[in-house]
Design a protein around this motif. Structure first.
Motif, PDB file in Angstrom:
ATOM      1  N   ILE A  19       0.861  -1.186   0.000  1.00 15.50           N
ATOM      2  CA  ILE A  19       0.000   0.000   0.000  1.00 15.50           C
ATOM      3  C   ILE A  19       0.891   1.227   0.000  1.00 15.50           C
ATOM      4  N   LEU A  20       0.594   2.162  -0.870  1.00 17.90           N
ATOM      5  CA  LEU A  20       1.335   3.424  -0.916  1.00 17.90           C
ATOM      6  C   LEU A  20       0.428   4.508  -0.351  1.00 17.90           C
ATOM      7  N   VAL A  21       0.872   5.141   0.734  1.00 20.38           N
ATOM      8  CA  VAL A  21       0.033   6.081   1.483  1.00 20.38           C
ATOM      9  C   VAL A  21       0.703   7.437   1.553  1.00 20.38           C
ATOM     10  N   PHE A  22      -0.083   8.488   1.331  1.00 19.58           N
ATOM     11  CA  PHE A  22       0.405   9.849   1.525  1.00 19.58           C
ATOM     12  C   PHE A  22      -0.357  10.433   2.708  1.00 19.58           C
ATOM     13  N   LYS A  58       5.236   3.442   2.548  1.00 14.64           N
ATOM     14  CA  LYS A  58       5.004   2.185   1.838  1.00 14.64           C
ATOM     15  C   LYS A  58       4.784   1.097   2.888  1.00 14.64           C
ATOM     16  N   LEU A  59       3.577   0.524   2.885  1.00 12.99           N
ATOM     17  CA  LEU A  59       3.201  -0.452   3.908  1.00 12.99           C
ATOM     18  C   LEU A  59       2.967  -1.815   3.272  1.00 12.99           C
ATOM     19  N   SER A  60       3.276  -2.851   4.012  1.00  9.73           N
ATOM     20  CA  SER A  60       2.937  -4.212   3.599  1.00  9.73           C
ATOM     21  C   SER A  60       1.737  -4.678   4.414  1.00  9.73           C
ATOM     22  N   ALA A  61       0.865  -5.448   3.791  1.00 13.12           N
ATOM     23  CA  ALA A  61      -0.344  -5.904   4.475  1.00 13.12           C
ATOM     24  C   ALA A  61      -0.574  -7.368   4.165  1.00 13.12           C
ATOM     25  N   SER A 110      -5.204  -8.460  -5.824  1.00 12.69           N
ATOM     26  CA  SER A 110      -5.455  -7.543  -6.948  1.00 12.69           C
ATOM     27  C   SER A 110      -5.355  -6.081  -6.520  1.00 12.69           C
ATOM     28  N   LEU A 111      -5.310  -5.831  -5.219  1.00 12.71           N
ATOM     29  CA  LEU A 111      -5.159  -4.452  -4.727  1.00 12.71           C
ATOM     30  C   LEU A 111      -3.697  -4.121  -4.410  1.00 12.71           C
ATOM     31  N   ASP A 112      -2.779  -4.990  -4.833  1.00 15.63           N
ATOM     32  CA  ASP A 112      -1.355  -4.710  -4.633  1.00 15.63           C
ATOM     33  C   ASP A 112      -0.997  -3.394  -5.333  1.00 15.63           C
ATOM     34  N   GLY A 113      -0.410  -2.487  -4.583  1.00 16.86           N
ATOM     35  CA  GLY A 113      -0.018  -1.191  -5.143  1.00 16.86           C
ATOM     36  C   GLY A 113      -1.051  -0.100  -4.955  1.00 16.86           C
TER      37      GLY A 113
END
Ligand code: FES
Length: 106
Positions: free
Chosen positions: A4-7, A15-18, A94-97
Motif C-alpha cells: 500500500i502506498l500512502v500519503f 510504503k506499507l505491507s499488508a 489484486s489491490l497490490d499497489g
C-alpha cells in the motif's frame, strides 16, 4: 501480500505491507496513520481515505453503513468520488499497489 502506498496529511509517502484478507484500515492503523476508533464498524469516519489513480473503481461499491457514514462526514470534510472508509475494503492480491491519501482527520 499487497503493498500500500500512502500519503499522509503532510504529503509524506509511506510504503506499507499488508496481509491478504485484512481490512485496508488495519495496516494504516498499525502505522499510526489513522485512529480507527470504532475498530472497523464504519461508525467513526476516522479511516476515511481518498483513493488515487483509478483505484476507487477496483474496490467495489460502498457498503450501506459506509454510505451513511460518508454522508455524515460531508459536513466536516471533503467527501468526493475517491472517498472510501478503509475499514470497508478487504485487501486482495489484486489491490497490490493501491495508492491513497489520508483524508483530514475529524
Ligand atoms: S474504523 Fe471507524 S469508520 Fe472505519
Amino acid at each position: 501480500m499487497p503493498t500500500i502506498l500512502v500519503f499522509d496529511q503532510d504529503g509524506t509517502e509511506h510504503k506499507l505491507s499488508a496481509q491478504t484478507g485484512d481490512a485496508l484500515m488495519e495496516p494504516l492503523r498499525d502505522a499510526g496513520l489513522v485512529q480507527a476508533t470504532c475498530g472497523g464498524a464504519a461508525s467513526c469516519g476516522t479511516c476515511h481515505v481518498y483513493l488515487r489513480d483509478g483505484w476507487r473503481a477496483n474496490t467495489g461499491e460502498y457498503t450501506e453503513d459506509e454510505g451513511y457514514m460518508l454522508e455524515g462526514l460531508e459536513e466536516l470534510v471533503e467527501v468526493n468520488d475517491k472517498s472510501r472508509l478503509a475499514c470497508q475494503i478487504n485487501l486482495t492480491d489484486s489491490l497490490d499497489g493501491i495508492t491513497l491519501d489520508i483524508a483530514p482527520q475529524i
